[in-house]
Write a protein that holds these residues in place. Structure first.
Motif, PDB file in Angstrom:
ATOM      1  N   ILE A  13       0.864  -1.181   0.000  1.00  0.00           N
ATOM      2  CA  ILE A  13       0.000   0.000   0.000  1.00  0.00           C
ATOM      3  C   ILE A  13       0.899   1.229   0.000  1.00  0.00           C
ATOM      4  O   ILE A  13       1.796   1.352   0.829  1.00  0.00           O
ATOM      5  N   GLY A  15      -0.435   4.497   0.023  1.00  0.00           N
ATOM      6  CA  GLY A  15      -1.060   5.425   0.956  1.00  0.00           C
ATOM      7  C   GLY A  15      -2.551   5.537   0.699  1.00  0.00           C
ATOM      8  O   GLY A  15      -3.078   4.997  -0.277  1.00  0.00           O
ATOM      9  N   ILE A  16      -3.204   6.221   1.598  1.00  0.00           N
ATOM     10  CA  ILE A  16      -4.637   6.474   1.491  1.00  0.00           C
ATOM     11  C   ILE A  16      -4.821   7.982   1.475  1.00  0.00           C
ATOM     12  O   ILE A  16      -4.303   8.686   2.358  1.00  0.00           O
ATOM     13  N   TYR A  17      -5.532   8.486   0.488  1.00  0.00           N
ATOM     14  CA  TYR A  17      -5.639   9.925   0.255  1.00  0.00           C
ATOM     15  C   TYR A  17      -7.105  10.320   0.118  1.00  0.00           C
ATOM     16  O   TYR A  17      -7.892   9.595  -0.481  1.00  0.00           O
ATOM     17  N   THR A  18      -7.444  11.463   0.663  1.00  0.00           N
ATOM     18  CA  THR A  18      -8.802  11.984   0.538  1.00  0.00           C
ATOM     19  C   THR A  18      -8.798  13.205  -0.362  1.00  0.00           C
ATOM     20  O   THR A  18      -7.776  13.868  -0.534  1.00  0.00           O
ATOM     21  N   LEU A  31     -12.107   8.903  -1.675  1.00  0.00           N
ATOM     22  CA  LEU A  31     -11.084   8.172  -0.945  1.00  0.00           C
ATOM     23  C   LEU A  31     -10.303   7.379  -1.975  1.00  0.00           C
ATOM     24  O   LEU A  31     -10.870   6.582  -2.728  1.00  0.00           O
ATOM     25  N   CYS A  32      -9.018   7.610  -2.034  1.00  0.00           N
ATOM     26  CA  CYS A  32      -8.158   6.934  -3.010  1.00  0.00           C
ATOM     27  C   CYS A  32      -7.154   6.079  -2.246  1.00  0.00           C
ATOM     28  O   CYS A  32      -6.371   6.605  -1.456  1.00  0.00           O
ATOM     29  N   ILE A  33      -7.204   4.781  -2.487  1.00  0.00           N
ATOM     30  CA  ILE A  33      -6.239   3.866  -1.886  1.00  0.00           C
ATOM     31  C   ILE A  33      -5.250   3.490  -2.982  1.00  0.00           C
ATOM     32  O   ILE A  33      -5.603   2.806  -3.949  1.00  0.00           O
ATOM     33  N   VAL A  35      -2.066   1.582  -4.429  1.00  0.00           N
ATOM     34  CA  VAL A  35      -1.299   0.369  -4.185  1.00  0.00           C
ATOM     35  C   VAL A  35      -0.318   0.128  -5.326  1.00  0.00           C
ATOM     36  O   VAL A  35      -0.538   0.562  -6.457  1.00  0.00           O
ATOM     37  N   GLY A  70      -5.290  14.003  -4.554  1.00  0.00           N
ATOM     38  CA  GLY A  70      -4.933  12.804  -3.794  1.00  0.00           C
ATOM     39  C   GLY A  70      -4.210  11.779  -4.648  1.00  0.00           C
ATOM     40  O   GLY A  70      -3.252  11.150  -4.204  1.00  0.00           O
ATOM     41  N   GLY A  74      -0.336  10.528  -4.259  1.00  0.00           N
ATOM     42  CA  GLY A  74       0.027   9.116  -4.229  1.00  0.00           C
ATOM     43  C   GLY A  74       1.120   8.772  -5.226  1.00  0.00           C
ATOM     44  O   GLY A  74       2.052   8.030  -4.911  1.00  0.00           O
TER      45      GLY A  74
END
Length: 90
Positions: A13, A15-18, A31-33, A35, A70, A74
């Motif tokens: 992963i 990161g997780i971004y808003t 919400l963007c994950i 990977v 976001g 990433g």
């Protein structure tokens, strides 16, 4: 990854971004994950919800228009954390 007709394995992963965007006068949250993945089977073929695909060098990817901050963050984080961008040439 159903939109591209490939099976992948997640390496890690990023990161997780808003983020938010305005549509029809309403602010929507996203919400963007992000990977890092490896393709394990299939051939990349766009489906009806993806018109095309393209690879960019890490030198040029951030020069492209990226809709969400976001997602841009990433990509920046991934580039900073690795020596190379998978499947992309410098």
């Amino acid at each position: 990854m159903e939109e591209l007709h490939v099976k992948v394995v997640i390496d890690r992963i990023i990161g997780i971004y808003t983020d938010t965007y305005l549509f029809d006068g309403v602010i929507h949250d996203t919400l963007c994950i992000m990977v890092s993945v490896r393709i394990i089977s299939g051939n990349i073929t766009p489906d009806d919800d993806a018109e095309a695909y393209e690879f960019f060098s890490k030198k040029n990817v951030l020069k492209k228009k990226i809709a969400f901050e976001g997602v841009k963050k990433g990509i920046e984080d991934y580039i900073k954390s690795t020596a190379s961008f998978p499947n992309l040439t410098a």
